[in-house]
Structures are given as C-alpha cells and as structure tokens.
Design a protein around this motif. Structure first.
Motif, mmCIF file in Angstrom:
data_model
loop_
_atom_site.group_PDB
_atom_site.id
_atom_site.type_symbol
_atom_site.label_atom_id
_atom_site.label_comp_id
_atom_site.label_asym_id
_atom_site.label_seq_id
_atom_site.Cartn_x
_atom_site.Cartn_y
_atom_site.Cartn_z
ATOM 1 N N TRP A 262 34.806 48.939 42.613
ATOM 2 C CA TRP A 262 34.670 47.501 42.376
ATOM 3 C C TRP A 262 35.964 46.806 42.762
ATOM 4 C CZ3 TRP A 262 30.269 45.022 41.442
ATOM 5 C CH2 TRP A 262 29.193 45.750 40.948
ATOM 6 N N ALA A 263 35.844 45.621 43.356
ATOM 7 C CA ALA A 263 37.020 44.863 43.800
ATOM 8 C C ALA A 263 36.659 43.390 43.945
ATOM 9 C CB ALA A 263 37.524 45.398 45.136
ATOM 10 N N THR A 264 37.688 42.581 44.075
ATOM 11 C CA THR A 264 37.511 41.181 44.438
ATOM 12 C C THR A 264 37.211 41.123 45.937
ATOM 13 O OG1 THR A 264 39.918 41.130 44.597
ATOM 14 C CG2 THR A 264 38.941 40.161 42.624
ATOM 15 N N PRO A 265 36.425 40.136 46.383
ATOM 16 C CA PRO A 265 36.141 40.027 47.816
ATOM 17 C C PRO A 265 37.405 39.671 48.598
ATOM 18 C CG PRO A 265 34.737 38.541 46.524
ATOM 19 C CD PRO A 265 35.735 39.137 45.591
ATOM 20 N N GLY A 266 37.444 40.092 49.838
ATOM 21 C CA GLY A 266 38.585 39.752 50.682
ATOM 22 C C GLY A 266 38.554 40.514 51.982
ATOM 23 N N GLY A 267 39.557 40.280 52.798
ATOM 24 C CA GLY A 267 39.613 40.959 54.086
ATOM 25 C C GLY A 267 40.866 40.608 54.847
ATOM 26 N N ILE A 268 40.810 40.851 56.142
ATOM 27 C CA ILE A 268 41.958 40.670 57.024
ATOM 28 C C ILE A 268 41.897 39.300 57.691
ATOM 29 C CG2 ILE A 268 43.098 41.553 59.102
ATOM 30 C CD1 ILE A 268 41.942 44.318 58.365
ATOM 31 N N LEU A 269 43.029 38.626 57.708
ATOM 32 C CA LEU A 269 43.152 37.357 58.414
ATOM 33 C C LEU A 269 43.080 37.640 59.917
ATOM 34 C CD1 LEU A 269 43.809 34.305 57.967
ATOM 35 C CD2 LEU A 269 46.199 34.928 58.346
ATOM 36 N N GLU A 270 42.202 36.921 60.604
ATOM 37 C CA GLU A 270 42.051 37.123 62.042
ATOM 38 C C GLU A 270 42.973 36.163 62.805
ATOM 39 O OE1 GLU A 270 37.985 37.344 63.270
ATOM 40 O OE2 GLU A 270 37.508 38.777 61.695
ATOM 41 N N PRO A 271 43.347 36.490 64.050
ATOM 42 C CA PRO A 271 44.248 35.633 64.823
ATOM 43 C C PRO A 271 43.745 34.189 64.891
ATOM 44 C CG PRO A 271 43.942 37.713 65.959
ATOM 45 C CD PRO A 271 42.961 37.684 64.807
ATOM 46 N N PRO B 245 34.542 46.150 35.178
ATOM 47 C CA PRO B 245 34.596 47.584 35.478
ATOM 48 C C PRO B 245 36.035 48.028 35.730
ATOM 49 C CG PRO B 245 33.880 46.363 37.399
ATOM 50 C CD PRO B 245 33.986 45.367 36.280
ATOM 51 N N ARG B 246 36.215 49.320 35.804
ATOM 52 C CA ARG B 246 37.536 49.871 36.089
ATOM 53 C C ARG B 246 37.924 49.512 37.522
ATOM 54 N NH1 ARG B 246 39.194 56.091 36.501
ATOM 55 N NH2 ARG B 246 41.409 55.717 36.723
ATOM 56 N N MET B 247 39.146 49.003 37.683
ATOM 57 C CA MET B 247 39.650 48.616 39.005
ATOM 58 C C MET B 247 41.126 48.958 39.105
ATOM 59 S SD MET B 247 37.902 44.922 39.674
ATOM 60 C CE MET B 247 38.204 44.316 38.028
ATOM 61 N N ALA B 248 41.629 48.928 40.321
ATOM 62 C CA ALA B 248 43.047 49.179 40.568
ATOM 63 C C ALA B 248 43.884 48.110 39.871
ATOM 64 C CB ALA B 248 43.331 49.169 42.064
ATOM 65 N N GLU B 249 45.058 48.492 39.412
ATOM 66 C CA GLU B 249 45.950 47.568 38.711
ATOM 67 C C GLU B 249 46.314 46.370 39.576
ATOM 68 O OE1 GLU B 249 48.011 45.562 35.992
ATOM 69 O OE2 GLU B 249 46.759 47.309 35.578
ATOM 70 N N ARG B 250 46.464 46.561 40.886
ATOM 71 C CA ARG B 250 46.818 45.432 41.759
ATOM 72 C C ARG B 250 45.723 44.367 41.767
ATOM 73 N NH1 ARG B 250 44.099 46.220 46.496
ATOM 74 N NH2 ARG B 250 43.469 48.355 46.907
ATOM 75 N N ILE B 251 44.467 44.775 41.638
ATOM 76 C CA ILE B 251 43.359 43.820 41.579
ATOM 77 C C ILE B 251 43.369 43.090 40.244
ATOM 78 C CG2 ILE B 251 40.847 43.562 41.597
ATOM 79 C CD1 ILE B 251 40.811 46.017 43.514
ATOM 80 N N LEU B 252 43.577 43.827 39.174
ATOM 81 C CA LEU B 252 43.643 43.204 37.843
ATOM 82 C C LEU B 252 44.793 42.213 37.758
ATOM 83 C CD1 LEU B 252 42.890 46.367 35.689
ATOM 84 C CD2 LEU B 252 41.344 44.447 36.169
ATOM 85 N N GLU B 253 45.918 42.536 38.416
ATOM 86 C CA GLU B 253 47.064 41.624 38.437
ATOM 87 C C GLU B 253 46.701 40.309 39.123
ATOM 88 O OE1 GLU B 253 51.755 41.818 39.553
ATOM 89 O OE2 GLU B 253 50.371 42.786 40.952
ATOM 90 N N ARG B 254 45.999 40.371 40.234
ATOM 91 C CA ARG B 254 45.556 39.154 40.936
ATOM 92 C C ARG B 254 44.663 38.313 40.029
ATOM 93 N NH1 ARG B 254 43.489 42.690 45.879
ATOM 94 N NH2 ARG B 254 45.442 43.009 46.977
ATOM 95 N N ILE B 255 43.751 38.973 39.345
ATOM 96 C CA ILE B 255 42.820 38.267 38.460
ATOM 97 C C ILE B 255 43.583 37.580 37.332
ATOM 98 C CG2 ILE B 255 40.928 38.554 36.808
ATOM 99 C CD1 ILE B 255 39.884 40.818 38.715
ATOM 100 N N ARG B 256 44.536 38.285 36.734
ATOM 101 C CA ARG B 256 45.339 37.683 35.640
ATOM 102 C C ARG B 256 46.043 36.409 36.113
ATOM 103 N NH1 ARG B 256 46.493 43.089 34.378
ATOM 104 N NH2 ARG B 256 48.409 43.048 35.577
ATOM 105 N N HIS B 257 46.672 36.472 37.261
ATOM 106 C CA HIS B 257 47.401 35.296 37.758
ATOM 107 C C HIS B 257 46.453 34.178 38.177
ATOM 108 C CE1 HIS B 257 51.405 36.926 37.460
ATOM 109 N NE2 HIS B 257 50.974 38.046 37.988
ATOM 110 N N ALA B 258 45.305 34.500 38.719
ATOM 111 C CA ALA B 258 44.341 33.476 39.123
ATOM 112 C C ALA B 258 43.741 32.765 37.916
ATOM 113 C CB ALA B 258 43.233 34.098 39.963
ATOM 114 N N ARG B 259 43.662 33.438 36.786
ATOM 115 C CA ARG B 259 43.107 32.810 35.574
ATOM 116 C C ARG B 259 43.992 31.669 35.058
ATOM 117 N NH1 ARG B 259 38.769 34.961 33.550
ATOM 118 N NH2 ARG B 259 38.236 37.119 33.905
#
Length: 155
Positions: A45-54, A131-145
């Motif tokens: 499980w993760a937040t949606p996202g991807g690579i910035l294109e040129p 759900p269980r997720m990587a700490e880096r994802i949880l950190e993004r969510i905390r700051h976005a809140r």
C-alpha cells in the motif's frame, strides 16, 4: 510503469545512478481519510505518485498520476514535503535517487478504481485504520495533514 524517456536514457547510462524527481499525492477527504493504492509492482500500500516527465510541472504531474493510478480527480492544495530519498537499486540493477515532492491534495471528482496496470486495489483509509506502509510514506502523510505552514524538508 517506466516512462519512455527513462527507458531511452537507460540505453545510454546503463544501470548507473540517476537522480530523478518524483511526485507524491497525499489525498485527504473532508473526514481526514487518505486515498491509497496497492501497487502492482510490489503489492504494498502507498500514496499515489510517479516520476516527473520532461517539461512537466510537478503539480500537474501529481494530478495526472492520481487520475491514472486511482481514477480520482484532485486539486493540489499545497506542497507538503521535499525529501531526497536514499539511493535505491531495482532488481534489474538500475540505480536511482529520487527527490520527492509530496503534495497535499483534495478529491474533486471521480471514483476510486483499479487501473489494471499500476494498482491492484484502491481505497480510502481512516487515520486509525491505515495499512502497514513504509515509514517514508507515513512521514509524508503526517506532514500533509498539517493544514498550513511551509513544506517540511530535512536539513
């Protein structure tokens, strides 16, 4: 899915370390639920996202990624985090280091759906039921809140 520009670049640099810009959406509804998708590449499980294109603007890229991966239309509210992630090596040997720009977003339309390519499941999760997720994802969510304030960035 690997963008075409990156496949062409890999033809020249092989598995060498590439610095890339990634965009992440922390989509929060009015009740504080978070939109997540279960990735088809690793089943997590993760937040949606991807690579910035040129030539692409980061806020437009994050709107595109959310729509592609989840079917939900969003409006970007603010930049939440700017974090250089640790270098990562994919199973095929390709090495990358992402500068990730995470945006706080609000849903404005669409319905959650599986895209058949990058997402196995798409769902809203209340903060206490995530759900269980990587700490880096949880950190993004905390700051976005956080409703206001400057983006978080480590020094």
């Amino acid at each position: 899915m690997v963008p075409d520009f990156l496949l062409r670049l890999r033809e020249h640099v092989g598995h060498g370390l590439l610095p890339l810009v990634g965009v992440t959406a922390v989509v929060l509804d009015d009740d504080g639920a978070v939109l997540l998708h279960r990735r088809s590449d690793d089943g997590r499980w993760a937040t949606p996202g991807g690579i910035l294109e040129p030539g692409e603007q980061p806020a437009r890229a994050v709107v595109r990624e959310v729509r592609e991966e989840t079917g939900v239309e969003v409006r970007v509210e603010r930049l939440a985090t700017v974090i250089a992630q640790e270098p990562y090596t994919y199973p095929n040997g390709d090495r990358v280091q992402f500068l990730d720009l995470a945006f706080r977003c609000r849903p404005i339309g669409g319905e959650p759906r599986v895209d058949g390519d990058e997402s196995l499941e798409v769902a809203w999760f209340a903060p206490e039921e995530m759900p269980r997720m990587a700490e880096r994802i949880l950190e993004r969510i905390r700051h976005a809140r956080e409703r206001e304030g400057a983006p978080y960035f480590p020094l």
